[in-house]
Every structure is written in structure tokens, then in C-alpha cells.
Design a protein around this motif. Structure first.
Motif, PDB file in Angstrom:
ATOM      1  N   ARG A  68       0.834  -1.196   0.000  1.00  0.00           N
ATOM      2  CA  ARG A  68       0.000   0.000   0.000  1.00  0.00           C
ATOM      3  C   ARG A  68       0.875   1.256   0.000  1.00  0.00           C
ATOM      4  NH1 ARG A  68      -1.724   3.952   3.005  1.00  0.00           N
ATOM      5  NH2 ARG A  68      -0.637   3.312   4.897  1.00  0.00           N
TER       6      ARG A  68
ATOM      7  N   ARG B 291       2.762   1.673  -3.362  1.00  0.00           N
ATOM      8  CA  ARG B 291       1.870   2.231  -4.388  1.00  0.00           C
ATOM      9  C   ARG B 291       1.675   3.728  -4.183  1.00  0.00           C
ATOM     10  NH1 ARG B 291      -1.511  -2.244  -3.039  1.00  0.00           N
ATOM     11  NH2 ARG B 291      -0.993  -3.971  -4.405  1.00  0.00           N
ATOM     12  N   LYS B 292       1.495   4.129  -2.932  1.00  0.00           N
ATOM     13  CA  LYS B 292       1.287   5.547  -2.607  1.00  0.00           C
ATOM     14  C   LYS B 292       2.507   6.374  -3.014  1.00  0.00           C
ATOM     15  CE  LYS B 292      -0.280   8.486   1.178  1.00  0.00           C
ATOM     16  NZ  LYS B 292      -0.768   8.495   2.573  1.00  0.00           N
TER      17      LYS B 292
ATOM     18  N   ASP C 143       2.627   6.524  -6.852  1.00  0.00           N
ATOM     19  CA  ASP C 143       1.593   7.441  -7.355  1.00  0.00           C
ATOM     20  C   ASP C 143       2.004   8.896  -7.142  1.00  0.00           C
ATOM     21  OD1 ASP C 143       0.036   5.298  -8.114  1.00  0.00           O
ATOM     22  OD2 ASP C 143      -1.352   5.448  -6.406  1.00  0.00           O
TER      23      ASP C 143
END
Length: 162
Positions: free
Chosen positions: A128, A131-132, A135
Motif C-alpha cells: 500500500r 503504491r502511494k 503514485d
């Protein structure tokens, strides 16, 4: 701890960890050669030396030496382009594909074992957060490109500002 100190620590940890994983199973290719093989295997088998240089962000001498070494090891072959005989395209040989596939499978096993060791909840949290970060990094790159494209307004007292 400020953001720069945390960033330095993260970069150092990731670099050391990846280097240790790769070195644990070092074989007949260097890191640079491995990157070149990976690019051919995943992005563009049949790339030109110029494309490899740009993609790997290295000088033409390094690409040339890596290609010569990989060709001597039987892992790549250079073939003149059918469209332009002056351009040489680089392809993986079967042996090259076998080497890079084996490297990937070893890395995949190692990372899988590490994720199993830290547990399902921590693995999910790591993914998680990764990915953050990715991004956010993508947003920063897009904003950087957009700000470069915006026309600049003159705030100085130029001839047309009178």
C-alpha cells in the motif's frame, strides 16, 4: 527526523538490500549487463544501442562494452536492421533469455520469502505504501513536465511593458 534524512535512509536501505539479493546469486553477468538483459526481455527485444543507452541512462561506451561482453558470453546477438543497414539491433539469444528468466525467478523467490517472513498484514501495508509513493512520484513528474510547458510571463520592465 526530517524528510531528507528519512529519504537518505530509505535509499540506503533499498540499495543495500537489492545489492545483497543480487550478489547472493551473482553469476556470469554484471549489474549493468543484467539491466541491459532485463530491458531487452521486458521492454524491447531488438533495441538499438542508442535506445539502450537512453533507456539505461549510460554512455555509449558502457553500452558498447556491455554488448561486446554479452555477445562474447552468447547472451545477445547484434543484427543489422532490415530497414537501415547502418543501425544494429540487439536481440536476446535463447541462452540470454534463460539467464534473465532464472535471475528473475530467484529474485521473485527471495522477495516472496521476505514477504512471508514479515507476514500478510505488514506485506499488504508495504505494498500500500509503495503504491502511494509511486503514485505521488508520478504526480510530481507530471507537475514538473506541466510547469516546464507553461509559458513564462515577463515581469521585468521590457520594451513591450511600457
Amino acid at each position: 527526523m526530517d524528510a531528507q534524512t528519512r529519504a537518505e535512509e530509505l535509499i540506503q536501505m533499498v540499495t543495500q538490500s537489492m545489492h545483497a539479493m543480487v550478489q547472493a546469486h551473482a553469476e556470469q553477468v554484471t549489474r549493468g549487463e543484467g539491466a541491459l538483459l532485463s530491458y531487452l526481455a521486458t521492454k524491447h527485444d531488438g533495441a538499438s544501442a542508442g535506445e539502450l543507452r537512453e533507456a539505461l541512462e549510460v554512455g555509449s561506451g558502457r553500452v558498447s562494452n556491455a554488448l561486446k561482453n554479452l555477445e562474447n558470453k552468447g547472451l545477445v546477438m547484434r543484427v543489422p536492421s532490415a530497414r537501415d543497414g547502418r543501425v544494429v539491433l540487439v536481440y536476446l539469444t535463447e541462452q540470454g533469455r534463460t539467464v534473465i528468466t532464472a535471475k528473475y525467478e530467484r529474485l521473485l523467490r527471495r522477495v516472496s520469502e521476505l514477504l512471508e517472513d514479515i507476514g500478510e498484514d505488514d506485506s499488504a501495508e508495504l505494498l500500500r505504501l509503495t503504491r502511494k509513493v509511486i503514485d505521488q512520484s508520478q504526480k510530481q513528474r507530471e507537475e514538473s513536465v506541466d510547469s516546464f510547458r507553461e509559458p513564462r510571463c515577463s515581469q521585468s520592465g521590457g520594451i513591450n511593458d511600457r
